[in-house]
Design an enzyme around this catalytic site. Structure first.
Site, PDB file in Angstrom:
ATOM      1  N   LYS A 152      12.603  22.391  36.337  1.00  0.00           N
ATOM      2  CA  LYS A 152      11.225  21.951  36.624  1.00  0.00           C
ATOM      3  C   LYS A 152      10.620  21.540  35.284  1.00  0.00           C
ATOM      4  O   LYS A 152       9.595  22.094  34.854  1.00  0.00           O
ATOM      5  CB  LYS A 152      10.423  23.103  37.253  1.00  0.00           C
ATOM      6  N   TYR A 163      14.589  36.465  33.837  1.00  0.00           N
ATOM      7  CA  TYR A 163      15.074  37.835  33.999  1.00  0.00           C
ATOM      8  C   TYR A 163      15.275  38.530  32.650  1.00  0.00           C
ATOM      9  O   TYR A 163      16.073  39.454  32.536  1.00  0.00           O
ATOM     10  CB  TYR A 163      16.388  37.840  34.799  1.00  0.00           C
ATOM     11  N   ASP A 211      18.922  32.068  41.749  1.00  0.00           N
ATOM     12  CA  ASP A 211      18.781  33.230  42.628  1.00  0.00           C
ATOM     13  C   ASP A 211      18.245  32.787  43.994  1.00  0.00           C
ATOM     14  O   ASP A 211      18.795  33.120  45.051  1.00  0.00           O
ATOM     15  CB  ASP A 211      17.814  34.218  41.954  1.00  0.00           C
TER      16      ASP A 211
END
Ligand code: ATP
Length: 380
Positions: A188, A130, A245
């Site tokens: 990840k 973001y 999120d």
């Protein structure tokens, strides 16, 4: 307690009103209402006045926020400047989202009960995917390419991991007596070797300073599976902005839906902002049917942030009693209006049952309607 209240748009003012009703039944607080939102923006052209963020940090212990977003402002400019502005300018780096089901009836999983769904998600709130950085080249051509920059800093990861462990120590004392609380980090790093690798290393470093907590790692996709298959294995989860999120909406569903989910945008020890997870839901606005429990539980988080964890627990118990008795709005299968659902929580706090559409109790809250600017606010 000095609390700034920004009800915002859509159902924000309706659900915030109920949270203030509950506050009035519990504690004495000095409330300042700020009108920032779509109406104010369309009338005045102002999103949030100059100096407002500094004023919030200086003059208030915490902020209770409603929701932002209005179809009349299609680019959502006011919402970005107010809500994202508060998050950035107050440096609210931890988005804290409890996933706690308060009654068996709201758990959507066939084999789980409410006691199995009780963990807290810490989402990094200031960086990651973001960052707003990136570019699109060759727009509209067959060779169009979009690059999004996912920015991760050691400082950013370190402080959110530390906040998660510090929270886990306190959470363990009250909610996991007799065993070490678990902190799980999800990333990840198998495919995102840069940012994911940094998360992996820093999480291990921070974990070493908290031997009273168990620490473990899962890939974010495996965690989504675990949240559904075995939510009872989770205590505190920490992850980046994007995974947080997505996973927090899954968390909202596990505890009964958007109408019930609370959240805080937190910088421990500083003025922080508490708001329901849901948005402004324009489809429901003005109809008196929005569920106020997410906002009421966010007030509970706010109270815990300013040192009144006892009041948060009382609110949680009162909402749980309402759910058990079917005293809910229609999204949860009940028949109550927004105002009646707020009254039901107040009645449960007082040890009684809801009286349907009873009048609001007299609130020992000194309400000050504050203007848009710090000066008008002080003039009161
Ligand atoms: P945002 O992008 O701001 O998160 P959104 O449009 O994606 O907003 P919401 O505004 O949260 O999502 O609403 C999505 C839907 O969820 C609404 O249309 C409504 O049906 C339901 N919903 C959201 N909040 C509530 C609530 N408090 N009570 C009942 N239903 C709700």
């Amino acid at each position: 307690m000095r609390i700034a209240v920004v009800p915002g748009d859509g159902i924000g003012p309706e659900v915030t009103r109920e949270a203030l009703k509950v506050l009035g039944a519990l504690a004495t607080a000095e409330i300042s209402l700020f009108p920032w939102g779509a109406d104010h923006f369309l009338k005045t052209g102002e999103t949030i006045p100059a100096g407002a963020f500094e004023m919030l940090a200086r003059d208030f212990d915490a902020v209770l926020s409603g929701a932002f977003g209005d179809p009349r402002v299609p680019d959502g400019r006011h919402a970005d400047e107010i809500l994202l502005g508060m998050r950035r300018r107050l440096d609210l780096f931890a988005n804290v989202r409890p996933v706690r089901a308060l009654d068996d009836s709201v758990v959507p999983l066939r084999r789980a009960r409410a006691a199995d769904v009780d963990f807290v998600l810490f989402r990094e709130n200031t960086e990651g995917a973001y960052s707003g950085r990136g570019r699109v080249t060759g727009a509209g051509t067959s060779g169009e390419e979009a690059v999004e920059e996912d920015v991760t800093t050691r400082r950013g990861v370190e402080r959110i991991c530390r906040a998660a462990f510090e929270f886990a120590v306190a959470f363990g004392r009250t909610r996991r007596p007799g065993r070490r609380p678990r902190v799980l980090m999800a990333d990840k790093h198998n495919v995102q070797k840069g940012g994911g690798g940094l998360w992996h290393r820093v999480f291990r470093e921070v974990a070493a300073a908290f031997p009273s907590c168990e620490n473990r790692h899962m890939f974010a996709d495996a965690l989504a599976h675990e949240m559904v298959r075995s939510p009872a294995s989770l205590d505190v989860v920490v992850t980046n902005n994007l995974f947080g999120d997505v996973l927090s909406d899954l968390g909202a569903a596990l505890q009964g839906g958007l109408g019930l989910a609370p959240s805080g945008n937190v910088h421990p020890g500083r003025t922080s902002v508490f708001e329901p997870v849901h948005g402004s839901a324009p489809d429901l606005a003005g109809r008196g049917i929005a569920n106020p429990f997410g906002s009421i539980r966010s007030l509970g988080m706010l109270l815990a942030h300013v040192g009144r964890g006892d009041l948060e627990e009382r609110i949680e118990r009162a909402v749980a009693a309402c759910l058990a008795a079917g005293e809910t709005t229609r999204d949860l299968g009940g028949k109550l209006s927004t105002g009646e659902a707020g009254d039901a929580v107040v009645a449960r706090l007082a040890g009684g049952k809801a009286r349907g559409s009873g009048r609001a109790p007299r609130a020992p809250v000194r309400a000050r309607r504050a203007g848009a600017s710090p000066r008008r606010r002080r003039a009161g």
